[in-house]
Design a protein around this motif. Structure first.
Motif, PDB file in Angstrom:
ATOM      1  N   ARG A  33       0.846  -1.197   0.000  1.00  0.00           N
ATOM      2  CA  ARG A  33       0.000   0.000   0.000  1.00  0.00           C
ATOM      3  C   ARG A  33       0.874   1.237   0.000  1.00  0.00           C
ATOM      4  NH1 ARG A  33      -4.772  -1.813  -1.422  1.00  0.00           N
ATOM      5  NH2 ARG A  33      -4.874  -3.911  -0.674  1.00  0.00           N
ATOM      6  N   ASP A  34       0.405   2.247  -0.658  1.00  0.00           N
ATOM      7  CA  ASP A  34       1.110   3.528  -0.708  1.00  0.00           C
ATOM      8  C   ASP A  34       0.413   4.495   0.239  1.00  0.00           C
ATOM      9  OD1 ASP A  34       2.493   5.798  -1.270  1.00  0.00           O
ATOM     10  OD2 ASP A  34       2.066   5.795  -3.421  1.00  0.00           O
ATOM     11  N   PRO A  35       1.055   4.821   1.404  1.00  0.00           N
ATOM     12  CA  PRO A  35       0.416   5.727   2.367  1.00  0.00           C
ATOM     13  C   PRO A  35       0.132   7.106   1.777  1.00  0.00           C
ATOM     14  CG  PRO A  35       2.435   4.787   3.286  1.00  0.00           C
ATOM     15  CD  PRO A  35       2.333   4.348   1.866  1.00  0.00           C
ATOM     16  N   GLU A  44       3.153  -0.345  -8.803  1.00  0.00           N
ATOM     17  CA  GLU A  44       4.558  -0.572  -9.156  1.00  0.00           C
ATOM     18  C   GLU A  44       5.201  -1.586  -8.206  1.00  0.00           C
ATOM     19  OE1 GLU A  44       6.066   0.361 -11.935  1.00  0.00           O
ATOM     20  OE2 GLU A  44       4.096   1.195 -12.456  1.00  0.00           O
ATOM     21  N   ALA A  45       4.877  -1.499  -6.930  1.00  0.00           N
ATOM     22  CA  ALA A  45       5.423  -2.453  -5.963  1.00  0.00           C
ATOM     23  C   ALA A  45       4.895  -3.853  -6.234  1.00  0.00           C
ATOM     24  CB  ALA A  45       5.079  -2.017  -4.542  1.00  0.00           C
ATOM     25  N   VAL A  46       3.629  -3.956  -6.626  1.00  0.00           N
ATOM     26  CA  VAL A  46       3.064  -5.261  -6.962  1.00  0.00           C
ATOM     27  C   VAL A  46       3.779  -5.840  -8.179  1.00  0.00           C
ATOM     28  CG1 VAL A  46       0.987  -6.454  -7.765  1.00  0.00           C
ATOM     29  CG2 VAL A  46       0.806  -4.770  -5.953  1.00  0.00           C
ATOM     30  N   LYS A  47       4.038  -5.011  -9.180  1.00  0.00           N
ATOM     31  CA  LYS A  47       4.759  -5.473 -10.372  1.00  0.00           C
ATOM     32  C   LYS A  47       6.155  -5.965 -10.000  1.00  0.00           C
ATOM     33  CE  LYS A  47       2.392  -2.379 -13.572  1.00  0.00           C
ATOM     34  NZ  LYS A  47       2.542  -1.205 -14.446  1.00  0.00           N
ATOM     35  N   ARG A  48       6.835  -5.239  -9.104  1.00  0.00           N
ATOM     36  CA  ARG A  48       8.170  -5.675  -8.663  1.00  0.00           C
ATOM     37  C   ARG A  48       8.093  -7.038  -7.982  1.00  0.00           C
ATOM     38  NH1 ARG A  48       8.645  -0.296  -7.330  1.00  0.00           N
ATOM     39  NH2 ARG A  48       8.149  -0.673  -5.138  1.00  0.00           N
ATOM     40  N   GLN A  49       7.083  -7.224  -7.112  1.00  0.00           N
ATOM     41  CA  GLN A  49       6.931  -8.505  -6.425  1.00  0.00           C
ATOM     42  C   GLN A  49       6.691  -9.643  -7.410  1.00  0.00           C
ATOM     43  OE1 GLN A  49       3.754  -7.956  -3.612  1.00  0.00           O
ATOM     44  NE2 GLN A  49       5.155  -7.389  -1.965  1.00  0.00           N
TER      45      GLN A  49
END
Length: 138
Positions: A33-35, A44-49
């Protein structure tokens, strides 16, 4: 006794009601989640994961096997694995047959001979299949 219909009762596709916003607790574990975005999903974080998960080497118990010997050669052989998968599938089918046609026997000893034989055959195969795998481990 006239039947009264409420407005919209005869609609083929009634308009959807807005769904309530999920609670933050319900969203836990659904990705980073992006606070700064009020807890919105950080795409973008999901894509990295996902990229990291794809790069991870595939798990194989064979990496724990010895490098030489008859047992490891048998355990690594593609026919050994194919036969084992086929026996697992046959066993699943047999469990269904057993469940449908062997309802009167409270235990294996009182079951008809065909059910006893098949259960013993599957058990024997799985023990024999386990042996090379166990003997192959370092």
């Amino acid at each position: 006794g006239a039947i009264e219909l409420r407005p919209g009762a005869m609609e083929l596709c009634p308009s959807p009601r807005p769904s309530p916003r999920p609670s933050p607790r319900a969203l836990e574990g659904l990705g980073p989640r992006d606070p700064a975005e009020g807890g919105a999903l950080d795409h973008e974080a999901v894509k990295r994961q996902i990229r990291e998960a794809i790069k991870r080497p595939k798990y194989s118990v064979a990496k724990f096997y010895k490098r030489e010997g008859l047992w490891q050669a048998l355990a690594r052989h593609r026919h050994f694995e194919s036969v084992t998968i086929a026996v697992i599938c046959l066993n699943a089918v047999w469990i269904a047959v057993d469940t449908d046609h062997n309802m009167d026997a409270p235990n294996l000893i009182s079951a008809p001979p065909i059910f006893q034989a098949m259960d013993h055959i599957f058990c024997l195969y799985f023990v024999v299949e386990w042996l090379p795998r166990r003997m192959s481990l370092e």
